[in-house]
Design a protein around this motif. Structure first.
Motif, PDB file in Angstrom:
ATOM      1  N   TYR A  68      -1.043   1.758  -2.291  1.00 41.02           N
ATOM      2  CA  TYR A  68       0.170   2.545  -2.579  1.00 41.02           C
ATOM      3  C   TYR A  68       0.085   3.110  -3.995  1.00 41.02           C
ATOM      4  CZ  TYR A  68       2.910   1.006   1.555  1.00 41.02           C
ATOM      5  OH  TYR A  68       3.394   0.782   2.826  1.00 41.02           O
ATOM      6  N   PRO A  72       3.395  -7.701   5.277  1.00 39.00           N
ATOM      7  CA  PRO A  72       2.778  -8.078   4.002  1.00 39.00           C
ATOM      8  C   PRO A  72       3.619  -7.607   2.819  1.00 39.00           C
ATOM      9  CG  PRO A  72       1.162  -7.030   5.464  1.00 39.00           C
ATOM     10  CD  PRO A  72       2.517  -6.824   6.075  1.00 39.00           C
ATOM     11  N   GLN A  73       3.529  -8.327   1.739  1.00 41.95           N
ATOM     12  CA  GLN A  73       4.139  -7.867   0.494  1.00 41.95           C
ATOM     13  C   GLN A  73       3.548  -6.507   0.124  1.00 41.95           C
ATOM     14  OE1 GLN A  73       3.197 -11.080  -2.166  1.00 41.95           O
ATOM     15  NE2 GLN A  73       4.894 -12.349  -1.468  1.00 41.95           N
ATOM     16  N   GLY A  74       4.407  -5.608  -0.333  1.00 37.51           N
ATOM     17  CA  GLY A  74       3.905  -4.318  -0.798  1.00 37.51           C
ATOM     18  C   GLY A  74       3.618  -3.314   0.296  1.00 37.51           C
ATOM     19  N   VAL A  75       3.925  -3.662   1.544  1.00 35.30           N
ATOM     20  CA  VAL A  75       3.683  -2.763   2.683  1.00 35.30           C
ATOM     21  C   VAL A  75       5.018  -2.421   3.345  1.00 35.30           C
ATOM     22  CG1 VAL A  75       2.722  -2.639   5.025  1.00 35.30           C
ATOM     23  CG2 VAL A  75       1.341  -3.556   3.153  1.00 35.30           C
ATOM     24  N   LEU A  76       5.181  -1.141   3.706  1.00 34.84           N
ATOM     25  CA  LEU A  76       6.362  -0.723   4.459  1.00 34.84           C
ATOM     26  C   LEU A  76       5.937  -0.347   5.864  1.00 34.84           C
ATOM     27  CD1 LEU A  76       9.419  -0.076   4.294  1.00 34.84           C
ATOM     28  CD2 LEU A  76       8.752   2.310   3.951  1.00 34.84           C
ATOM     29  N   ARG A  77       6.279  -1.182   6.828  1.00 34.66           N
ATOM     30  CA  ARG A  77       6.013  -0.868   8.234  1.00 34.66           C
ATOM     31  C   ARG A  77       7.210  -0.135   8.811  1.00 34.66           C
ATOM     32  NH1 ARG A  77       1.924  -3.748  11.209  1.00 34.66           N
ATOM     33  NH2 ARG A  77       3.123  -3.071  13.022  1.00 34.66           N
ATOM     34  N   ALA A  78       6.932   0.944   9.543  1.00 40.82           N
ATOM     35  CA  ALA A  78       8.018   1.750  10.100  1.00 40.82           C
ATOM     36  C   ALA A  78       8.864   0.941  11.083  1.00 40.82           C
ATOM     37  CB  ALA A  78       7.437   2.989  10.787  1.00 40.82           C
ATOM     38  N   THR A 102      -4.579  -5.612   4.064  1.00 39.63           N
ATOM     39  CA  THR A 102      -3.378  -5.700   4.906  1.00 39.63           C
ATOM     40  C   THR A 102      -3.487  -4.763   6.103  1.00 39.63           C
ATOM     41  OG1 THR A 102      -2.164  -3.967   3.729  1.00 39.63           O
ATOM     42  CG2 THR A 102      -1.975  -6.206   2.863  1.00 39.63           C
ATOM     43  N   GLN A 153       0.186   3.328  12.773  1.00 39.51           N
ATOM     44  CA  GLN A 153       0.104   1.974  12.224  1.00 39.51           C
ATOM     45  C   GLN A 153      -0.823   1.091  13.082  1.00 39.51           C
ATOM     46  OE1 GLN A 153       1.816   0.589   9.372  1.00 39.51           O
ATOM     47  NE2 GLN A 153       0.481  -1.147   9.807  1.00 39.51           N
ATOM     48  N   ASP A 154      -1.706   0.377  12.427  1.00 39.30           N
ATOM     49  CA  ASP A 154      -2.613  -0.597  13.070  1.00 39.30           C
ATOM     50  C   ASP A 154      -3.726   0.045  13.898  1.00 39.30           C
ATOM     51  OD1 ASP A 154      -0.972  -2.624  12.018  1.00 39.30           O
ATOM     52  OD2 ASP A 154       0.293  -2.646  13.799  1.00 39.30           O
ATOM     53  N   ILE A 209       3.920   5.257   7.122  1.00 32.08           N
ATOM     54  CA  ILE A 209       2.985   5.441   8.239  1.00 32.08           C
ATOM     55  C   ILE A 209       3.761   5.460   9.560  1.00 32.08           C
ATOM     56  CG2 ILE A 209       1.128   4.302   9.518  1.00 32.08           C
ATOM     57  CD1 ILE A 209       0.100   5.467   6.916  1.00 32.08           C
ATOM     58  N   ASN A 220      -2.135   1.880   5.612  1.00 32.53           N
ATOM     59  CA  ASN A 220      -1.063   1.035   5.053  1.00 32.53           C
ATOM     60  C   ASN A 220      -1.605  -0.209   4.352  1.00 32.53           C
ATOM     61  OD1 ASN A 220       1.646   0.796   4.465  1.00 32.53           O
ATOM     62  ND2 ASN A 220       2.324   0.805   6.590  1.00 32.53           N
ATOM     63  N   GLU A 221      -2.646  -0.033   3.573  1.00 39.26           N
ATOM     64  CA  GLU A 221      -3.154  -1.121   2.714  1.00 39.26           C
ATOM     65  C   GLU A 221      -2.243  -1.229   1.491  1.00 39.26           C
ATOM     66  OE1 GLU A 221      -5.215  -3.638   2.128  1.00 39.26           O
ATOM     67  OE2 GLU A 221      -4.626  -3.608   0.024  1.00 39.26           O
ATOM     68  N   ALA A 222      -1.708  -2.441   1.277  1.00 42.26           N
ATOM     69  CA  ALA A 222      -0.723  -2.654   0.203  1.00 42.26           C
ATOM     70  C   ALA A 222      -1.247  -2.192  -1.158  1.00 42.26           C
ATOM     71  CB  ALA A 222      -0.347  -4.133   0.136  1.00 42.26           C
TER      72      ALA A 222
END
Lengths: 319, 319
Positions: free
Chosen positions: A289, B183-189, A119, A248-249, A243, A284-286
């Motif tokens: 976590y 994506p599922q399981g990811v938290l983007r700010a 991700t 991010q990215d 993040i 931020n790889e799912a």
């Protein structure tokens, strides 16, 4: 740094593994497709074997059932006595070790190419265990030269002294492809096509080597693990922030001391407090976590890779 | 089209539900944060209640444990006799129906705001059951006016004659926020902040209404379900192709007859063969693969929404 022995015989036993993580869809769908129509994996000197590595996890579109399969190819898991309580992936790792190994034995496959998605905004990342793997370094270089318009950074995942634990470590040689960003459980046509082309280029390289091509020395640039950094968390282990938008990215971009890395839910920023510029990846790889990894800090290395000599005529295949 | 009765009393019982799907992280983390620090959900005339809707699925970062919770708030599930074999989500739906309902009763909460993410490029989508829900239409209009720089398309999910099944249908009024891509399981700010602002704007609208504000009539544009389209599949049910690159990420854009919708693994394209321009949404949503949905075809509607009259002074709260 490249010190492992290189193949002196043609690589005849080659496998392409997808679905090692059952929700990384590029490899899942390529493996399923090639199991139905394997012609694309044939070359004059070998036919690569498609393998759906974790069929149970694939069937329910999860990374794994009981434990991460791609952390299970260590000698302790592979050699321990089987018990009824073994997680599915421990049993499956032993099956795959029989099919493609045994690891570290003369009977092991010559090469495993393992297909992954992330991700994170990793683009087209080539993963090898270490720079000691000279054949892998030449393969990575070949892929970089084949697609000059597409950056293909090389990530060396192994920490010093760490035992290899991935599926491709079962073979005598191997690498993993890590393409992103793609959500878990989603198949994007662009990444599917890109991975398919890369697999073709890997098989073409092996074919060139098998046919007696030599590859000159070169200077390699790669990213090597320094440490793994967790998210900020509450006392209960819940996330307390995520993040930072400025990180991010930005995989493979330099992170300078003092730059923000996390944005807390209370509004505060957390800065990177190291002294050296680092290169965060897997941001931020799912799947990380639960492993306590918000990103992996790497350093950028440059090193020399010696020439890969051609196979001697006696060892090349008959025309 | 707006025909349901509008509230004639202030909305005092308001809930914000996150984690209805346990791997949609914006709502999960907002609900967890507000359970620790609920002050942000207070307004002069009410305090919204944060609810982590599916704690078991959240703990393991999955959409659900046994069945999709957000398809479980129908009268048959809510009123059937409990059995030991009930999936977790059936039991949990009944608990939530006790906490926030009972559905369709006078004791039900006045409003539920339900928080979702999607892997599709849905931007900031506001989801209501139907255009008959006049209060929801005014709320959506308010959110659109609050953020003119940010398109907030309205999706009316319910097919004619279909019973409402979502968690927000338990309350007298409600909508869902659907933010993507994430994506599922990811938290983007970025999406976390955007959802947080939207929740604030929803509570502000309710506060304005409670304080006796009237809202004028307007013309509404919204997207309504026409049909759900599955992926091309093999006889075994595996994918035989995926969303065409020309359709990927084009949610809410017009799809013309003859345009490609799928790219097959054998290289062929599949075209959209309908006669009318449609507006695909939820294109390549991870959670919909198992539901047999590659995207949802919608039509764009325009309709009039009558004025929302102010509460009469006797029903407004004391200053």
């Amino acid at each position: 740094m490249c010190s492992l022995p290189v193949p002196r015989e043609p690589l005849r036993h080659v496998a392409v593994t997808g679905g090692t993580h059952g929700n990384e869809m590029s490899g899942v769908c390529l493996a399923q497709h090639w199991l139905r129509a394997p012609g694309e994996l044939q070359r004059p000197s070998f036919s690569a074997k498609p393998v759906l590595a974790n069929p149970e996890a694939t069937a329910v579109c999860r990374r794994y059932m009981g434990r991460d399969l791609n952390r299970t190819f260590t000698s302790s898991f592979l050699t321990a006595r089987a018990t009824p309580d073994d997680p599915y992936e421990v049993t499956r790792a032993r099956e795959l070790n029989q099919l493609l190994g045994p690891k570290a034995s003369g009977r092991a496959f010559d090469f495993i190419l393992d297909l992954h998605n992330t991700t994170a905004n990793m683009g087209t990342c080539l993963i090898a265990d270490s720079a000691h793997n000279m054949f892998a370094m030449h393969l990575c270089r070949h892929l970089q030269l084949q697609t000059p318009e597409l950056p293909c950074p090389v990530f060396l995942y192994q920490l010093p002294g760490e035992e290899s634990y991935t599926i491709d470590s079962v073979a005598k040689n191997g690498i993993a492809l890590e393409l992103g960003p793609q959500p878990q459980g989603v198949l994007r046509a662009d990444l599917f096509s890109r991975m398919r082309s890369l697999v073709g280029a890997v098989l073409d390289f092996i074919e060139l080597f098998n046919q007696g091509t030599d590859f000159p020395a070169f200077e390699m640039e790669a990213y090597s693990t320094v440490r793994r950094v967790d998210f900020p968390r509450t006392e209960d282990g819940d996330l307390a922030g995520t993040i930072h938008p400025q990180l991010q990215d930005r995989d493979f971009e330099p992170l300078q001391p003092g730059a923000p890395i996390f944005q807390m839910f209370d509004g505060k920023d957390v800065q990177y407090e190291g002294k050296d510029t680092v290169y965060p990846i897997f941001i931020n790889e799912a799947a990380y976590y639960e492993k306590g990894i918000a990103f992996i800090q790497t350093e950028k290395l440059t090193f020399s890779v010696p020439a890969l000599p051609a196979l001697t005529p006696t060892s090349t295949p008959a025309p």
